[in-house]
Design a protein around this motif. Structure first.
Motif, PDB file in Angstrom:
ATOM      1  N   ASP A 107       1.559 -19.247 -13.040  1.00 26.46           N
ATOM      2  CA  ASP A 107       2.111 -18.058 -13.677  1.00 26.46           C
ATOM      3  C   ASP A 107       3.564 -17.850 -13.252  1.00 26.46           C
ATOM      4  O   ASP A 107       4.089 -18.584 -12.414  1.00 26.46           O
ATOM      5  CB  ASP A 107       1.245 -16.816 -13.424  1.00 26.46           C
ATOM      6  N   GLN A 108       4.191 -16.851 -13.842  1.00 25.63           N
ATOM      7  CA  GLN A 108       5.604 -16.559 -13.596  1.00 25.63           C
ATOM      8  C   GLN A 108       5.902 -16.331 -12.119  1.00 25.63           C
ATOM      9  O   GLN A 108       6.974 -16.668 -11.644  1.00 25.63           O
ATOM     10  CB  GLN A 108       6.015 -15.316 -14.408  1.00 25.63           C
ATOM     11  N   ARG A 115      -6.703 -15.325 -16.584  1.00 22.85           N
ATOM     12  CA  ARG A 115      -6.745 -13.986 -17.198  1.00 22.85           C
ATOM     13  C   ARG A 115      -7.656 -13.061 -16.406  1.00 22.85           C
ATOM     14  O   ARG A 115      -7.327 -11.903 -16.153  1.00 22.85           O
ATOM     15  CB  ARG A 115      -7.219 -14.111 -18.638  1.00 22.85           C
ATOM     16  N   GLY A 120      -5.969 -11.520 -13.567  1.00 20.86           N
ATOM     17  CA  GLY A 120      -4.815 -10.678 -13.857  1.00 20.86           C
ATOM     18  C   GLY A 120      -3.550 -11.393 -14.275  1.00 20.86           C
ATOM     19  O   GLY A 120      -2.541 -10.747 -14.531  1.00 20.86           O
ATOM     20  N   ALA A 121      -3.555 -12.712 -14.364  1.00 20.08           N
ATOM     21  CA  ALA A 121      -2.351 -13.445 -14.761  1.00 20.08           C
ATOM     22  C   ALA A 121      -2.105 -13.275 -16.254  1.00 20.08           C
ATOM     23  O   ALA A 121      -3.030 -13.368 -17.056  1.00 20.08           O
ATOM     24  CB  ALA A 121      -2.501 -14.927 -14.421  1.00 20.08           C
ATOM     25  N   ARG A 122      -0.862 -13.028 -16.605  1.00 17.94           N
ATOM     26  CA  ARG A 122      -0.514 -12.877 -18.016  1.00 17.94           C
ATOM     27  C   ARG A 122       0.625 -13.801 -18.430  1.00 17.94           C
ATOM     28  O   ARG A 122       0.565 -14.423 -19.459  1.00 17.94           O
ATOM     29  CB  ARG A 122      -0.114 -11.415 -18.323  1.00 17.94           C
ATOM     30  N   ASP A 123       1.681 -13.875 -17.648  1.00 21.17           N
ATOM     31  CA  ASP A 123       2.844 -14.692 -17.994  1.00 21.17           C
ATOM     32  C   ASP A 123       2.686 -16.085 -17.407  1.00 21.17           C
ATOM     33  O   ASP A 123       3.109 -16.350 -16.287  1.00 21.17           O
ATOM     34  CB  ASP A 123       4.123 -14.030 -17.487  1.00 21.17           C
ATOM     35  N   TYR A 132      -1.533 -17.829 -27.606  1.00 19.42           N
ATOM     36  CA  TYR A 132      -1.524 -16.887 -26.482  1.00 19.42           C
ATOM     37  C   TYR A 132      -0.282 -16.999 -25.596  1.00 19.42           C
ATOM     38  O   TYR A 132       0.134 -16.017 -24.983  1.00 19.42           O
ATOM     39  CB  TYR A 132      -2.769 -17.086 -25.617  1.00 19.42           C
ATOM     40  N   HIS A 133       0.286 -18.185 -25.495  1.00 21.87           N
ATOM     41  CA  HIS A 133       1.407 -18.424 -24.575  1.00 21.87           C
ATOM     42  C   HIS A 133       2.467 -19.298 -25.256  1.00 21.87           C
ATOM     43  O   HIS A 133       2.662 -20.455 -24.879  1.00 21.87           O
ATOM     44  CB  HIS A 133       0.906 -19.088 -23.286  1.00 21.87           C
TER      45      HIS A 133
END
Length: 148
Positions: free
Chosen positions: A41-42, A70, A73-76, A104-105
């Motif tokens: 993730d970011q 997900r 809690g990872a989104r980016d 989604y990404h």
């Protein structure tokens, strides 16, 4: 075990490949087509997953990995890789995984083998002129600005 030329991959990319390799080596099924996957993730955190082989077409390692990220809690998400068992090394995503990653990404990078070694490729480059799908609005027309 074969070695794979890594070209211009970063240390983070190589670490992600190693994470996926360890997942499949430790938890693969042995006699079936096992794949491990890892995503970053970011913030630099890594999440992993493994496919669930089933004759009906169980979920791919990349999809399990996306769900795991997900759920935590990872989104980016920035980069993803899948690695095959038996020393097969990085493997490119199937068509279904490409479409889901694209939807989604759309800015994610995928680590996959090429004729000159393992490379980092934007998902949009694997899906030229594809249409993104959105749960609320359905299939959207191609929009180049989404990928700049």
């Amino acid at each position: 075990m074969p070695t794979f030329p890594y070209g211009d991959l970063t240390a983070d990319d190589r670490e992600l490949i190693e994470c996926a390799r360890q997942i499949v080596d430790l938890h693969g099924e042995g006699l079936v087509h096992s794949m491990g996957s890892a995503v970053r993730d970011q913030a630099g955190r890594m999440y992993g997953g493994i496919n669930l082989f089933h004759f009906t077409g169980g979920p791919c390692a990349e999809l399990v990995t996306l769900g795991n990220a997900r759920a935590q809690g990872a989104r980016d998400l920035t980069t993803i890789v899948a690695v095959g068992d038996e020393g097969r090394g990085p493997v490119g995503p199937c068509g279904r995984c490409r479409q889901i990653l694209f939807d989604y990404h759309p800015r994610i990078r995928v680590l996959l083998p090429t004729e000159t070694g393992v490379k980092s490729v934007r998902i949009v480059d694997l899906m030229p002129l594809a249409a993104r799908w959105d749960a609320a609005e359905g299939t959207q027309p191609f929009d180049a600005d989404v990928f700049e």
